[in-house]
Motif scaffolding. Structure first.
Motif, PDB file in Angstrom:
ATOM      1  N   ARG A 197       0.815  -1.214   0.000  1.00  0.00           N
ATOM      2  CA  ARG A 197       0.000   0.000   0.000  1.00  0.00           C
ATOM      3  C   ARG A 197       0.843   1.256   0.000  1.00  0.00           C
ATOM      4  NH1 ARG A 197      -3.061  -1.282   5.419  1.00  0.00           N
ATOM      5  NH2 ARG A 197      -0.855  -1.715   5.891  1.00  0.00           N
ATOM      6  N   ILE A 198       2.117   1.132   0.372  1.00  0.00           N
ATOM      7  CA  ILE A 198       3.007   2.297   0.472  1.00  0.00           C
ATOM      8  C   ILE A 198       3.993   2.317  -0.685  1.00  0.00           C
ATOM      9  CG2 ILE A 198       4.769   3.424   1.891  1.00  0.00           C
ATOM     10  CD1 ILE A 198       3.325   2.279   4.356  1.00  0.00           C
ATOM     11  N   GLY A 199       4.717   1.214  -0.886  1.00  0.00           N
ATOM     12  CA  GLY A 199       5.691   1.138  -1.970  1.00  0.00           C
ATOM     13  C   GLY A 199       7.019   1.764  -1.583  1.00  0.00           C
ATOM     14  N   SER A 200       8.080   1.336  -2.240  1.00  0.00           N
ATOM     15  CA  SER A 200       9.434   1.743  -1.845  1.00  0.00           C
ATOM     16  C   SER A 200       9.937   3.003  -2.537  1.00  0.00           C
ATOM     17  CB  SER A 200      10.408   0.597  -2.134  1.00  0.00           C
ATOM     18  OG  SER A 200      10.426   0.304  -3.527  1.00  0.00           O
ATOM     19  N   LYS A 201       9.297   3.416  -3.621  1.00  0.00           N
ATOM     20  CA  LYS A 201       9.810   4.556  -4.375  1.00  0.00           C
ATOM     21  C   LYS A 201       9.574   5.865  -3.636  1.00  0.00           C
ATOM     22  CE  LYS A 201       9.423   2.392  -8.919  1.00  0.00           C
ATOM     23  NZ  LYS A 201       8.840   2.479 -10.285  1.00  0.00           N
ATOM     24  N   PHE A 202      10.524   6.786  -3.827  1.00  0.00           N
ATOM     25  CA  PHE A 202      10.461   8.127  -3.235  1.00  0.00           C
ATOM     26  C   PHE A 202      10.516   8.083  -1.708  1.00  0.00           C
ATOM     27  CE2 PHE A 202       9.042   8.771  -7.489  1.00  0.00           C
ATOM     28  CZ  PHE A 202       9.525  10.032  -7.829  1.00  0.00           C
ATOM     29  N   LEU A 203      11.185   7.067  -1.192  1.00  0.00           N
ATOM     30  CA  LEU A 203      11.404   6.978   0.248  1.00  0.00           C
ATOM     31  C   LEU A 203      12.897   6.984   0.555  1.00  0.00           C
ATOM     32  CD1 LEU A 203       8.725   4.384   1.457  1.00  0.00           C
ATOM     33  CD2 LEU A 203       8.715   6.866   1.788  1.00  0.00           C
TER      34      LEU A 203
END
Length: 435
Positions: free
Chosen positions: A247-253
């Motif tokens: 639901r969150i995803g790893s991109k832009f973190l």
């Protein structure tokens, strides 16, 4: 199809070249005669991997040409894209739409037959309505359909983004435009790239909402990085731990010195202003804008602290000047605020960037340029990595220590592990990780 691209800047040039590569006949038009002459001679005014080769191949095939003559290009065009700049307006932060509206007036005066007018520039909700009003006022007999088709190109990966998009958003209020736009993007549609047709206003808002959400993710993880430093946690592991949630995803973190570039800063601000005008304030995005602006300057203070708390009379080396790697774009780069903070504190700053030094010279005063990372570090009291170019990922720390006055590394992109740096005798500071 016969396509004219109004504006041969970043978006217009990349889009026009890719359309030509699909087999369309494309004219990239710009008022800047020097730019057009350079493009005709094969000189590309921006740095984007693969773009020069693509321009050369399609120009040689005859599918791509360049012009300054709008009156000659428009009448024969089936589709006309408006891809001019929409910078933040001085004084109030609204998007400056004067270039879009000027283009609409000029196009309207030379329309011949049914023509689809596509706004590719990033514009606030309702701009398409105004473009249509201007064109019908200028030429009441013009047979047009005005479409919104926002771009979602990442600098440094723009060609791949255009040819392998996550989605193609097309906003229409005239059903005649659906068939035309489907044909424009048919080569991508055959590869199952999703065409999302919406209303024009919805399409315009999708662009701003998307960029604002990504900017919010960056700002969120940067605030988590600050908290990690206070409590002894590791922001990279926090990012991985939450990013594995589908639901969150790893991109832009990826924690860093704040976002910059041609899109996020101006688009978040324009969305804030649009929301305020419609009495529907977006408080989250207002906070994102504020936090990000403050963070860039705070990174300068972080460097000063790592260099002993006082940099007056010291030399600081900065690696990476552009807002991200694989571009020469300096717009709102975090490096600008970091360097200015260091200079204000009395430091001499020496910088190096693989592609951005020409542009940096126009926006940062009194910056000394070096020909490479080791020349930048020569005699420096601290070395700062601001932009994560690949060539900075395997620095020779023994060589750096030999030429630096003080072996201090401030890694604002977390591209190194502490142990790999400190074993060479360096003092190491990173973002959101225990020191």
């Amino acid at each position: 199809m016969k396509i004219t691209m109004i504006g041969a800047g970043y978006v217009g040039l990349v889009s026009g070249v890719c359309f030509a590569d699909f087999g369309h006949d494309v004219i990239c038009l710009d008022k800047d005669e020097n730019k057009i002459e350079a493009l005709r001679a094969g000189r590309i005014p921006i740095f984007e991997p693969g773009l020069q080769q693509l321009v050369a191949a399609n120009a040689a095939s005859g599918r791509l040409s360049f012009s300054t003559d709008l009156a000659k290009c428009v009448p024969d065009s089936e589709v006309i894209f408006i891809a001019v700049g929409t910078p933040s307006r001085r004084g109030d932060g609204h998007a400056d739409l004067s270039y879009v509206y000027d283009a609409a007036r000029e196009i309207a005066a030379h329309i011949s037959g049914f023509t689809v007018i596509v706004t590719k520039s990033t514009v606030p909700v309702g701009t398409g309505d105004e473009v249509e009003r201007i064109m019908r006022e200028t030429n009441p007999d013009a047979d047009i359909a005005v479409v919104s088709n926002p771009e979602f190109l990442r600098e440094g990966a723009a060609i791949d983004d255009f040819k392998r998009p996550d989605r193609i958003v097309i906003g229409i209020d005239d059903e005649r435009a659906r068939e035309v736009m489907t044909e424009v993007y048919r080569p991508l549609y055959l590869n199952q790239s999703p065409l999302l047709f919406t209303t024009r206003r919805t399409s315009e808002l999708i662009k701003y909402a998307g960029n604002a959400f990504l900017a919010m993710k960056i700002t969120f993880i940067n605030e988590m990085a600050d908290l990690c430093e206070k409590v002894g946690a590791n922001v990279q592991e926090v990012a991985r731990g939450i990013g594995l949630d589908g639901r969150i995803g790893s991109k832009f973190l990826h924690a860093g010195p704040g976002y910059g570039g041609s899109c996020f800063p101006k688009d978040t601000l324009a969305l804030v202003k649009t929301a305020q005008d419609h009495d529907s304030p977006v408080r989250l995005i207002e906070t994102v804008v504020s936090v990000n602006d403050n963070r860039k300057r705070a990174m300068g203070r972080k460097v000063i602290a790592a260099a002993g708390g006082d940099v007056r009379g010291k030399t600081i080396a900065v690696l990476g000047l552009t807002f991200k790697p694989n571009t020469d774009d300096m717009r709102d780069s975090p490096a600008i605020a970091v360097i200015q903070a260091l200079q204000d504190a009395g430091a001499t700053v020496r910088g190096y960037d693989p592609e951005g030094m020409d542009n940096a010279g126009h926006v940062i005063a009194n910056l000394i340029f070096a020909s490479g990372p080791y020349e930048a570090a020569d005699g420096a009291d601290a070395l700062v990595i601001v932009t994560e170019w690949n060539q900075f990922r395997a620095l020779d720390f023994d060589r750096l220590k030999a030429v630096m006055k003080s072996p201090v590394l401030v890694d604002l992109r977390n591209i190194y592990r502490k142990d790999d740096v400190t074993k060479h005798g360096f003092t190491y500071t990173s973002i959101g990780r225990p020191d």
